[in-house]
Design a protein around this motif. Structure first.
Motif, PDB file in Angstrom:
ATOM      1  N   ILE A   1     -19.251  -5.657 -40.725  1.00 46.68           N
ATOM      2  CA  ILE A   1     -18.466  -5.313 -41.909  1.00 46.68           C
ATOM      3  C   ILE A   1     -17.718  -6.552 -42.371  1.00 46.68           C
ATOM      4  O   ILE A   1     -17.044  -7.218 -41.571  1.00 46.68           O
ATOM      5  CB  ILE A   1     -17.459  -4.181 -41.598  1.00 46.68           C
ATOM      6  N   GLY A   2     -17.827  -6.880 -43.642  1.00 43.08           N
ATOM      7  CA  GLY A   2     -17.150  -8.036 -44.202  1.00 43.08           C
ATOM      8  C   GLY A   2     -15.787  -7.669 -44.771  1.00 43.08           C
ATOM      9  O   GLY A   2     -15.587  -6.573 -45.306  1.00 43.08           O
ATOM     10  N   VAL A   3     -14.838  -8.600 -44.660  1.00 42.67           N
ATOM     11  CA  VAL A   3     -13.482  -8.401 -45.176  1.00 42.67           C
ATOM     12  C   VAL A   3     -13.369  -9.089 -46.540  1.00 42.67           C
ATOM     13  O   VAL A   3     -13.628 -10.283 -46.664  1.00 42.67           O
ATOM     14  CB  VAL A   3     -12.430  -8.976 -44.207  1.00 42.67           C
ATOM     15  N   LEU A   4     -12.959  -8.325 -47.545  1.00 44.97           N
ATOM     16  CA  LEU A   4     -12.739  -8.876 -48.877  1.00 44.97           C
ATOM     17  C   LEU A   4     -11.285  -9.269 -49.088  1.00 44.97           C
ATOM     18  O   LEU A   4     -10.991 -10.301 -49.679  1.00 44.97           O
ATOM     19  CB  LEU A   4     -13.173  -7.859 -49.944  1.00 44.97           C
ATOM     20  N   ARG A   5     -10.380  -8.427 -48.619  1.00 43.14           N
ATOM     21  CA  ARG A   5      -8.945  -8.745 -48.644  1.00 43.14           C
ATOM     22  C   ARG A   5      -8.301  -8.133 -47.414  1.00 43.14           C
ATOM     23  O   ARG A   5      -8.759  -7.097 -46.915  1.00 43.14           O
ATOM     24  CB  ARG A   5      -8.256  -8.197 -49.899  1.00 43.14           C
ATOM     25  N   LEU A   6      -7.240  -8.806 -46.928  1.00 42.80           N
ATOM     26  CA  LEU A   6      -6.506  -8.307 -45.769  1.00 42.80           C
ATOM     27  C   LEU A   6      -5.022  -8.517 -46.032  1.00 42.80           C
ATOM     28  O   LEU A   6      -4.574  -9.656 -46.182  1.00 42.80           O
ATOM     29  CB  LEU A   6      -6.955  -9.017 -44.490  1.00 42.80           C
ATOM     30  N   VAL A   7      -4.285  -7.409 -46.118  1.00 40.82           N
ATOM     31  CA  VAL A   7      -2.868  -7.451 -46.486  1.00 40.82           C
ATOM     32  C   VAL A   7      -2.041  -6.743 -45.417  1.00 40.82           C
ATOM     33  O   VAL A   7      -2.268  -5.549 -45.135  1.00 40.82           O
ATOM     34  CB  VAL A   7      -2.621  -6.766 -47.846  1.00 40.82           C
ATOM     35  N   ARG A   8      -1.085  -7.461 -44.804  1.00 40.50           N
ATOM     36  CA  ARG A   8      -0.168  -6.785 -43.868  1.00 40.50           C
ATOM     37  C   ARG A   8       0.938  -6.124 -44.687  1.00 40.50           C
ATOM     38  O   ARG A   8       1.633  -6.786 -45.471  1.00 40.50           O
ATOM     39  CB  ARG A   8       0.434  -7.775 -42.874  1.00 40.50           C
ATOM     40  N   VAL A   9       1.093  -4.812 -44.503  1.00 38.28           N
ATOM     41  CA  VAL A   9       2.044  -4.063 -45.324  1.00 38.28           C
ATOM     42  C   VAL A   9       3.266  -3.593 -44.540  1.00 38.28           C
ATOM     43  O   VAL A   9       4.246  -3.154 -45.155  1.00 38.28           O
ATOM     44  CB  VAL A   9       1.354  -2.853 -45.988  1.00 38.28           C
ATOM     45  N   ALA A  10       3.226  -3.679 -43.198  1.00 39.02           N
ATOM     46  CA  ALA A  10       4.386  -3.226 -42.434  1.00 39.02           C
ATOM     47  C   ALA A  10       4.390  -3.846 -41.048  1.00 39.02           C
ATOM     48  O   ALA A  10       3.345  -4.124 -40.465  1.00 39.02           O
ATOM     49  CB  ALA A  10       4.401  -1.702 -42.312  1.00 39.02           C
ATOM     50  N   ILE A  11       5.611  -4.061 -40.536  1.00 41.16           N
ATOM     51  CA  ILE A  11       5.844  -4.426 -39.140  1.00 41.16           C
ATOM     52  C   ILE A  11       6.851  -3.419 -38.618  1.00 41.16           C
ATOM     53  O   ILE A  11       8.003  -3.393 -39.073  1.00 41.16           O
ATOM     54  CB  ILE A  11       6.384  -5.852 -38.995  1.00 41.16           C
ATOM     55  N   GLY A  12       6.427  -2.568 -37.698  1.00 42.23           N
ATOM     56  CA  GLY A  12       7.291  -1.482 -37.273  1.00 42.23           C
ATOM     57  C   GLY A  12       7.656  -0.626 -38.475  1.00 42.23           C
ATOM     58  O   GLY A  12       6.799  -0.244 -39.272  1.00 42.23           O
ATOM     59  N   ALA A  13       8.956  -0.349 -38.623  1.00 43.92           N
ATOM     60  CA  ALA A  13       9.427   0.463 -39.751  1.00 43.92           C
ATOM     61  C   ALA A  13       9.664  -0.372 -41.010  1.00 43.92           C
ATOM     62  O   ALA A  13       9.950   0.189 -42.071  1.00 43.92           O
ATOM     63  CB  ALA A  13      10.718   1.179 -39.359  1.00 43.92           C
ATOM     64  N   LEU A  14       9.560  -1.686 -40.905  1.00 44.34           N
ATOM     65  CA  LEU A  14       9.810  -2.564 -42.046  1.00 44.34           C
ATOM     66  C   LEU A  14       8.559  -2.647 -42.913  1.00 44.34           C
ATOM     67  O   LEU A  14       7.505  -3.092 -42.454  1.00 44.34           O
ATOM     68  CB  LEU A  14      10.201  -3.961 -41.557  1.00 44.34           C
ATOM     69  N   ARG A  15       8.683  -2.241 -44.176  1.00 37.36           N
ATOM     70  CA  ARG A  15       7.538  -2.221 -45.075  1.00 37.36           C
ATOM     71  C   ARG A  15       7.679  -3.284 -46.151  1.00 37.36           C
ATOM     72  O   ARG A  15       8.783  -3.627 -46.578  1.00 37.36           O
ATOM     73  CB  ARG A  15       7.368  -0.847 -45.714  1.00 37.36           C
ATOM     74  N   LEU A  16       6.538  -3.787 -46.596  1.00 34.25           N
ATOM     75  CA  LEU A  16       6.514  -4.814 -47.644  1.00 34.25           C
ATOM     76  C   LEU A  16       7.074  -4.279 -48.944  1.00 34.25           C
ATOM     77  O   LEU A  16       7.769  -4.992 -49.686  1.00 34.25           O
ATOM     78  CB  LEU A  16       5.072  -5.301 -47.842  1.00 34.25           C
ATOM     79  N   GLY A  17       6.773  -3.032 -49.250  1.00 32.28           N
ATOM     80  CA  GLY A  17       7.318  -2.410 -50.451  1.00 32.28           C
ATOM     81  C   GLY A  17       6.841  -3.081 -51.724  1.00 32.28           C
ATOM     82  O   GLY A  17       5.688  -3.489 -51.851  1.00 32.28           O
ATOM     83  N   GLU A  18       7.758  -3.235 -52.681  1.00 31.02           N
ATOM     84  CA  GLU A  18       7.421  -3.771 -53.999  1.00 31.02           C
ATOM     85  C   GLU A  18       7.695  -5.273 -54.126  1.00 31.02           C
ATOM     86  O   GLU A  18       7.717  -5.800 -55.238  1.00 31.02           O
ATOM     87  CB  GLU A  18       8.219  -3.018 -55.077  1.00 31.02           C
ATOM     88  N   LEU A  19       7.925  -5.951 -53.017  1.00 32.99           N
ATOM     89  CA  LEU A  19       8.192  -7.389 -53.067  1.00 32.99           C
ATOM     90  C   LEU A  19       6.991  -8.110 -53.666  1.00 32.99           C
ATOM     91  O   LEU A  19       5.858  -7.932 -53.231  1.00 32.99           O
ATOM     92  CB  LEU A  19       8.473  -7.912 -51.658  1.00 32.99           C
ATOM     93  N   GLY A  20       7.248  -8.930 -54.688  1.00 32.15           N
ATOM     94  CA  GLY A  20       6.163  -9.590 -55.406  1.00 32.15           C
ATOM     95  C   GLY A  20       5.479 -10.673 -54.592  1.00 32.15           C
ATOM     96  O   GLY A  20       6.049 -11.237 -53.650  1.00 32.15           O
ATOM     97  N   LYS A  21       4.255 -10.985 -54.970  1.00 32.83           N
ATOM     98  CA  LYS A  21       3.476 -12.020 -54.294  1.00 32.83           C
ATOM     99  C   LYS A  21       4.207 -13.362 -54.369  1.00 32.83           C
ATOM    100  O   LYS A  21       4.619 -13.810 -55.442  1.00 32.83           O
ATOM    101  CB  LYS A  21       2.100 -12.132 -54.954  1.00 32.83           C
ATOM    102  N   GLY A  22       4.413 -14.000 -53.222  1.00 30.63           N
ATOM    103  CA  GLY A  22       5.110 -15.275 -53.164  1.00 30.63           C
ATOM    104  C   GLY A  22       6.623 -15.154 -53.208  1.00 30.63           C
ATOM    105  O   GLY A  22       7.327 -16.166 -53.146  1.00 30.63           O
TER     106      GLY A  22
END
Length: 240
Positions: free
Chosen positions: A204-225
């Motif tokens: 299976i090939g990966v097209l995009r890989l995004v980490r969205v959470a560490i434990g209870a901490l979520r990326l949310g709406e924080l913009g790219k960069g």
């Protein structure tokens, strides 16, 4: 009588959160660091904190204000302070911010995106990355196929690759198109390029890989960069 441990001078500077160990070694080589009033140019010179007086450019070695922040890492940036190949690094996102030296807490490879932590508190970083802390890491991964239940079960069942056991704590389908899909993969341990290796073993090939959470901490709406400081509540939640 118990004696205090000696540590190399470069390690002492980096552990205080002033700089990376590489930067510390350069400061020492440049003659900017003194121990008990004498310039020391050996980065491995043994220092006992509390017994020796260390200064940088004549300033005492004080603990800096502790800073903890999260970054939405863009794809294409390397998680390092200085890249020997001249590639752009994650520190480009902090240009002009006037931040103290901050080290990444864990890593994301160049092609990966999403939640990346930074701090100048080495002890906190060590706790966050300790497997015994049990902080799951959640990723949203776009793949080049539509997975069936058997494929998702295979991700959770795991494989042996290059002598390492690789598995997902959980894997579920988020949404699917005609030719590709997004899956959510949760890891309860961190191994080098674990998700990419696990999926490659299943062809299976990966097209995009995004980490969205560490434990209870979520990326949310924080913009790219973009980056922001962690709140006291978020730090407490990670600490649990």
């Amino acid at each position: 009588m118990k004696t205090s441990p000696r540590h190399g001078l470069a390690r002492v500077l980096s552990k205080c959160g002033l700089c990376s160990r590489t930067q510390a070694a350069q400061w020492i080589a440049d003659g900017r660091v003194e121990v008990d009033g004498r310039v020391v140019r050996d980065p491995e010179f043994g220092v006992v904190q509390g017994r020796h007086r260390v200064t940088v450019d004549g300033n005492p070695l004080d603990q800096p204000q502790r800073r903890y922040l999260m970054l939405n890492k863009p794809r294409g940036l390397v998680t390092t302070a200085n890249d020997e190949r001249g590639r752009d690094t994650v520190y480009r996102c902090f240009d002009g911010a006037g931040l103290p030296w901050l080290a990444p807490v864990g890593r994301l490879d160049k092609a990966s995106e999403g939640l990346l932590l930074f701090c100048n508190d080495p002890a906190w970083a060590a706790r966050i990355t300790d497997p015994d802390m049990g902080l799951d890491k959640t990723y949203h991964v776009q793949i080049d196929t539509i997975p069936d239940e058997r494929t998702l079960a295979a991700l959770e069942g795991g494989i042996i690759e290059s002598g390492e056991a690789l598995r997902a704590s959980s894997a579920r389908l988020l949404r699917a198109g005609e030719k590709n899909a997004w899956v959510e993969i949760v890891l309860d341990e961190g191994r080098n390029r674990q998700i990419r290796r696990l999926l490659a073993a299943l062809d299976i090939g990966v097209l995009r890989l995004v980490r969205v959470a560490i434990g209870a901490l979520r990326l949310g709406e924080l913009g790219k960069g973009q980056w922001r400081e962690l709140s006291a509540e978020e730090l407490a939640a990670l600490g649990r």
